[in-house]
Scaffold this motif. Sequence first.
Motif, PDB file in Angstrom:
ATOM      1  N   GLU A 293      80.512  44.614  -6.727  1.00  0.00           N
ATOM      2  CA  GLU A 293      80.969  43.632  -5.749  1.00  0.00           C
ATOM      3  C   GLU A 293      82.428  43.313  -6.051  1.00  0.00           C
ATOM      4  OE1 GLU A 293      78.231  40.277  -5.072  1.00  0.00           O
ATOM      5  OE2 GLU A 293      76.853  41.336  -6.422  1.00  0.00           O
ATOM      6  N   PHE A 294      83.153  42.851  -5.034  1.00  0.00           N
ATOM      7  CA  PHE A 294      84.546  42.489  -5.260  1.00  0.00           C
ATOM      8  C   PHE A 294      84.879  41.170  -4.574  1.00  0.00           C
ATOM      9  CE2 PHE A 294      84.802  44.742  -1.216  1.00  0.00           C
ATOM     10  CZ  PHE A 294      85.702  43.980  -0.490  1.00  0.00           C
ATOM     11  N   ALA A 295      85.866  40.472  -5.146  1.00  0.00           N
ATOM     12  CA  ALA A 295      86.447  39.281  -4.540  1.00  0.00           C
ATOM     13  C   ALA A 295      87.954  39.478  -4.567  1.00  0.00           C
ATOM     14  CB  ALA A 295      86.055  38.028  -5.311  1.00  0.00           C
ATOM     15  N   GLN A 296      88.588  39.339  -3.414  1.00  0.00           N
ATOM     16  CA  GLN A 296      90.015  39.596  -3.286  1.00  0.00           C
ATOM     17  C   GLN A 296      90.740  38.350  -2.789  1.00  0.00           C
ATOM     18  OE1 GLN A 296      91.612  43.388  -1.528  1.00  0.00           O
ATOM     19  NE2 GLN A 296      92.318  42.035   0.088  1.00  0.00           N
TER      20      GLN A 296
ATOM     21  N   TRP B 234      84.190  51.257   0.824  1.00  0.00           N
ATOM     22  CA  TRP B 234      84.608  49.871   0.577  1.00  0.00           C
ATOM     23  C   TRP B 234      84.175  49.048   1.768  1.00  0.00           C
ATOM     24  CZ3 TRP B 234      87.731  47.452  -3.249  1.00  0.00           C
ATOM     25  CH2 TRP B 234      88.324  46.241  -2.883  1.00  0.00           C
ATOM     26  N   GLN B 235      83.265  48.100   1.561  1.00  0.00           N
ATOM     27  CA  GLN B 235      82.711  47.312   2.656  1.00  0.00           C
ATOM     28  C   GLN B 235      83.067  45.841   2.477  1.00  0.00           C
ATOM     29  OE1 GLN B 235      80.816  48.277   5.527  1.00  0.00           O
ATOM     30  NE2 GLN B 235      81.369  46.169   6.019  1.00  0.00           N
ATOM     31  N   GLN B 236      84.058  45.373   3.234  1.00  0.00           N
ATOM     32  CA  GLN B 236      84.383  43.949   3.235  1.00  0.00           C
ATOM     33  C   GLN B 236      83.384  43.224   4.119  1.00  0.00           C
ATOM     34  OE1 GLN B 236      88.576  42.532   3.790  1.00  0.00           O
ATOM     35  NE2 GLN B 236      87.725  41.566   5.626  1.00  0.00           N
ATOM     36  N   GLU B 237      82.796  42.161   3.581  1.00  0.00           N
ATOM     37  CA  GLU B 237      81.798  41.386   4.328  1.00  0.00           C
ATOM     38  C   GLU B 237      82.375  40.097   4.896  1.00  0.00           C
ATOM     39  OE1 GLU B 237      79.002  42.596   4.987  1.00  0.00           O
ATOM     40  OE2 GLU B 237      78.606  44.134   3.477  1.00  0.00           O
ATOM     41  N   LYS B 238      83.331  39.494   4.207  1.00  0.00           N
ATOM     42  CA  LYS B 238      83.931  38.242   4.652  1.00  0.00           C
ATOM     43  C   LYS B 238      85.432  38.289   4.393  1.00  0.00           C
ATOM     44  CE  LYS B 238      82.924  35.952   0.244  1.00  0.00           C
ATOM     45  NZ  LYS B 238      82.327  34.803  -0.445  1.00  0.00           N
ATOM     46  N   PRO B 239      86.222  37.623   5.211  1.00  0.00           N
ATOM     47  CA  PRO B 239      85.862  36.730   6.328  1.00  0.00           C
ATOM     48  C   PRO B 239      85.433  37.471   7.604  1.00  0.00           C
ATOM     49  CG  PRO B 239      88.229  36.932   6.194  1.00  0.00           C
ATOM     50  CD  PRO B 239      87.682  37.698   5.019  1.00  0.00           C
ATOM     51  N   PHE B 240      85.572  38.802   7.641  1.00  0.00           N
ATOM     52  CA  PHE B 240      85.100  39.596   8.773  1.00  0.00           C
ATOM     53  C   PHE B 240      84.766  40.992   8.255  1.00  0.00           C
ATOM     54  CE2 PHE B 240      89.727  39.812   8.576  1.00  0.00           C
ATOM     55  CZ  PHE B 240      89.962  41.178   8.541  1.00  0.00           C
TER      56      PHE B 240
ATOM     57  N   HIS C 118      95.118  39.927  -5.782  1.00  0.00           N
ATOM     58  CA  HIS C 118      94.301  39.915  -6.988  1.00  0.00           C
ATOM     59  C   HIS C 118      92.870  40.292  -6.593  1.00  0.00           C
ATOM     60  CE1 HIS C 118      97.680  37.864  -8.850  1.00  0.00           C
ATOM     61  NE2 HIS C 118      97.653  36.983  -7.856  1.00  0.00           N
ATOM     62  N   ILE C 119      92.350  41.353  -7.193  1.00  0.00           N
ATOM     63  CA  ILE C 119      91.004  41.819  -6.884  1.00  0.00           C
ATOM     64  C   ILE C 119      90.170  41.786  -8.155  1.00  0.00           C
ATOM     65  CG2 ILE C 119      89.608  43.617  -5.809  1.00  0.00           C
ATOM     66  CD1 ILE C 119      92.184  44.806  -4.673  1.00  0.00           C
TER      67      ILE C 119
ATOM     68  N   SER D 110      88.798  37.315   0.555  1.00  0.00           N
ATOM     69  CA  SER D 110      87.812  38.216   1.146  1.00  0.00           C
ATOM     70  C   SER D 110      86.888  38.714   0.043  1.00  0.00           C
ATOM     71  CB  SER D 110      88.495  39.397   1.848  1.00  0.00           C
ATOM     72  OG  SER D 110      89.272  40.151   0.936  1.00  0.00           O
ATOM     73  N   GLY D 111      85.786  39.317   0.450  1.00  0.00           N
ATOM     74  CA  GLY D 111      84.831  39.818  -0.536  1.00  0.00           C
ATOM     75  C   GLY D 111      83.864  40.787   0.096  1.00  0.00           C
ATOM     76  N   GLY D 112      83.173  41.532  -0.753  1.00  0.00           N
ATOM     77  CA  GLY D 112      82.219  42.503  -0.243  1.00  0.00           C
ATOM     78  C   GLY D 112      81.699  43.397  -1.340  1.00  0.00           C
TER      79      GLY D 112
END
Length: 201
Positions: free
Chosen positions: A37-40, A67-73, A178-179, A53-55
Motif C-alpha cells: 500500500e502507499f500514501a503520497q 499502480w492503483q490510486q484509490e483516493k482522492p479519485f 513524499h511517498i 493520495s493513497g492506494g
Amino acid sequence: MKSLLFVLLAAFSVAAQAVTLDDLQQRFSQVPVLRAEFAQQRTISGMAQPLNSGGNLLIAQKQGLWWQQEKPFPLTLLLTETRMVQIMAGQQPQVITASNNPQMFQFNSLLSALFHADRRVLEENFTLDFADKGQGAWTLVLVPKVSPLNRLFRRITLNGETFLNKIDIDDMQGDATHIRFFNQKTTPAELTDAEKRHFAS
C-alpha cells in the motif's frame, strides 16, 4: 513525465550486514512479486494545503508495475516493457509506446531500472550517493545529471530496510513529493488470476 516518476519503487530485501547497492539489485531479482500500500503527499508552491493520495501497488518481475490510486479519485498506471497506460475514470486510456512517443517511452526503461536497482542504467542518468545506515537500513540519493531529468528534479531519495519504505522527490520548481510504502507482502510468489488481469487489460 514528472508524474510518472512518482511511481518508481523497488522491493529491496536486505540482510543485517553492511548493505551495498549491488546487494539491493541482486536481492530484488529474487523477489518475483511484491504487493504494498502507499500514501503520497505532494507539496506544491502556491498551494496552502498539500495534496494527499493513497492506494495499492503491485510489482511483478516478469509483467511490470500496476499502480492503483484509490483516493482522492481512482487512477491506474500500468507499466510494462512495451507500454505505459494511464487510466482515469470516465476517460479513454492513455497509451504510450516506443512508436507513438519515443521520448516519453525512454522513461519506461528508466523507471524499470529504478525499481530493479539497475546500477548501470542508474549511473548513466544520475549521480548516486548510497549509504548503509546500519542494521539493514539504507539510503540512496539520486541526483540527475542528464537532460531532461536535470531540468525537472533536484534529487530523488530512496529509504528502506527490508523493503523500499519511502521515496522523497524534490523538483526544480520547489515542489516536493513524499511517498510512503507499507504492508509489503511477497506471498503468494505467483500472481493471482485477478492480478494477471491487471496486466492483460
